[in-house]
Scaffold this active site. Structure first.
Site, short mmCIF file in Angstrom:
data_model
loop_
_atom_site.label_atom_id
_atom_site.label_comp_id
_atom_site.label_asym_id
_atom_site.label_seq_id
_atom_site.Cartn_x
_atom_site.Cartn_y
_atom_site.Cartn_z
N GLY A 1 73.06 -5.60 -84.69
CA GLY A 1 72.96 -4.87 -83.43
C GLY A 1 73.55 -3.48 -83.52
N GLU B 1 69.92 1.40 -58.35
CA GLU B 1 69.64 2.70 -58.95
C GLU B 1 68.15 2.96 -59.04
OE1 GLU B 1 73.75 2.94 -61.61
OE2 GLU B 1 71.90 2.22 -62.52
N ASP C 1 76.92 -8.38 -74.86
CA ASP C 1 76.18 -9.25 -73.95
C ASP C 1 75.99 -10.66 -74.48
OD1 ASP C 1 75.94 -7.18 -72.17
OD2 ASP C 1 73.93 -6.61 -72.80
#
Length: 447
Positions: free
Chosen positions: A26, A186, A314
């Site tokens: 990642g 948003e 995450d």
């Protein structure tokens, strides 16, 4: 004979290149922060990511609503890490791993060995068991997602412009956003400004200012991670922008014509999913996961039962001070990467066990349209223009690379003064706006 020796040497070098002291899966905030710390100490690190770029996800919604272009919030991973000579980068997708054999495999079939492994492969969209909805309600996790959402929104206006049926025009000029967290809020505010200020000047037969934007939240209020005061402020602010907020509404179905909420059909020209995420499936190779697909880690960020294997960001269910898992925020991932990077350097040098991780919150922020935001830290709570300015400064600072910071600052200032937007481009395989939404075959090339 000499040629054979050279070939053997080359093959041996190739084999060595597929083994590393520390492998990081990642290239997000956690993975890059960790690689930087290890690289400073000259440790052998291999970073693997299925993309060649690092993405600043907090600003991804602005790409989806044409406020920024993709190049302004993304930077090649190799460029970011080019100064760390001991850090190698490999573009590839990890398809599985074997903790006991200390090996992992790429989708291409390559095998890679490791001494220490850090899994920071992030998360994807979560549809609560309705993965078929993804076809009609894209989530927002990648540049491809942002371009798809931008195309879906702009195509709805293009189709409405040429549509003779007033009822169909109303459907096309209806946009539904599912999920009342920061991303949903948003998106709703940004789409409202896009339609009411920018696109209103571009069309002749429709009025984009009449676009109906609906934000659907299954919970009792918006921004559940913020205070009730912040939630109320966001709701009022969105109402001023013309956004309809539906609280306590559960989406029952999503299709090409819109969504079904509490038994009621809600026609829409575009549906955007901002309701949930699911951790990378690699977590399942490490053990039992929670409902969001995250693997539990101990206070040192290690995966229990697998010595030398860690999970960040995450994908990790890391307990906070209150015992609940820390939220999936960029600041959490970055702090985890920096902490574990320093601790692994110390561990590799002295053999000392890594120290526990302690999260220091910098506060939570959500944008609610033009020069309005909510910010909540441990000691301060701001709303309105001051919170928006603080958000802008922090996010520009966190962007990778001076060039990106300069570009975004200039773009934001210009668009703030002019209400103009950036790349309102339809990057889609359906260049004909009259084509139905489900058609994906491009038109034949012209001579």
């Amino acid at each position: 004979m000499q040629h054979a020796e050279q070939t053997e040497t080359a093959e041996h070098a190739h084999a060595v290149d597929r083994t590393a002291e520390v492998v990081v899966i990642g290239g997000g905030f956690a993975g890059l922060a960790l690689a930087e710390e290890l690289g400073k100490a000259g440790r052998d690190v291999l970073v693997i990511d299925r993309q060649n770029h690092h993405l600043f996800q907090p600003l991804l919604y602005q790409v989806a609503t044409a406020a920024l272009s993709s190049t302004e919030i993304a930077e090649p991973i190799r460029k970011i890490l080019r100064r760390r000579r001991s850090v190698r980068v490999l573009m590839g997708e990890v398809s599985g791993l074997d903790p006991e054999a200390r090996k992992l495999w790429l989708r291409s079939g390559e095998e890679i060995g490791f001494r220490l492994l850090v899994v920071a492969s992030g998360a994807t969209h979560g549809y609560f068991g309705h993965d078929d909805w993804a076809k009609w309600a894209p989530g927002l996790k990648s540049l491809e997602d942002a371009r798809r959402i931008r195309s879906q929104i702009l195509l709805a206006f293009e189709r409405a412009e040429r549509c003779p049926d007033p009822e169909e025009v109303r459907r096309l000029l209806s946009i539904v956003i599912v999920g009342g967290g920061p991303t949903g809020v948003e998106l709703a505010g940004s789409i409202a400004e896009l339609s009411r200020h920018t696109l209103a000047r571009d069309f002749r037969h429709i009025d984009p200012a009449q676009t109906c934007i609906t934000l659907i939240e299954a919970g009792p209020r918006l921004l559940a991670g913020f205070s009730e005061e912040a939630s109320d402020f966001a709701t009022r602010r969105l109402a001023r922008l013309g956004v309809t907020v539906r609280i306590g509404a559960l989406v029952e179905d999503v299709g090409p014509e819109g969504v079904t909420v509490a038994g009621q059909a809600l026609p829409a020209g575009a549906v955007i999913w901002a309701a949930g995420v699911a951790a990378s499936p690699l977590a399942r190779d490490l053990g039992e996961t929670d409902r969001s697909g995250r693997i539990a880690v101990d206070p040192t960020l290690a995966v229990p039962g697998h010595p030398g294997i860690y999970a960040l960001g995450d994908i990790a269910a890391c307990p906070g001070p209150d015992g609940r898992p820390l939220p999936g925020l960029a600041q959490v991932a970055k702090q985890q990467g920096q902490h574990l990077g320093r601790e692994l350097v110390r561990h590799l040098q002295t053999g000392a066990a890594p120290a526990p991780f302690t999260y220091h919150s910098r506060g939570n922020t959500a944008i609610v349209g033009r020069h309005a935001a909510v910010f909540e830290g441990r000691r301060v709570r701001w709303r309105g223009w001051v919170a928006w300015l603080g958000w802008a400064v922090i996010h520009v600072y966190l962007l990778v690379g001076f060039r990106n910071r300069t570009l975004v600052s200039v773009q934001w200032l210009w668009r703030y003064l002019t209400y103009e937007r950036g790349a309102r481009l339809i990057a889609d395989d359906r260049p004909d706006p009259a084509a139905p939404a489900e058609a994906t075959t491009p038109r034949p090339p012209t001579e």
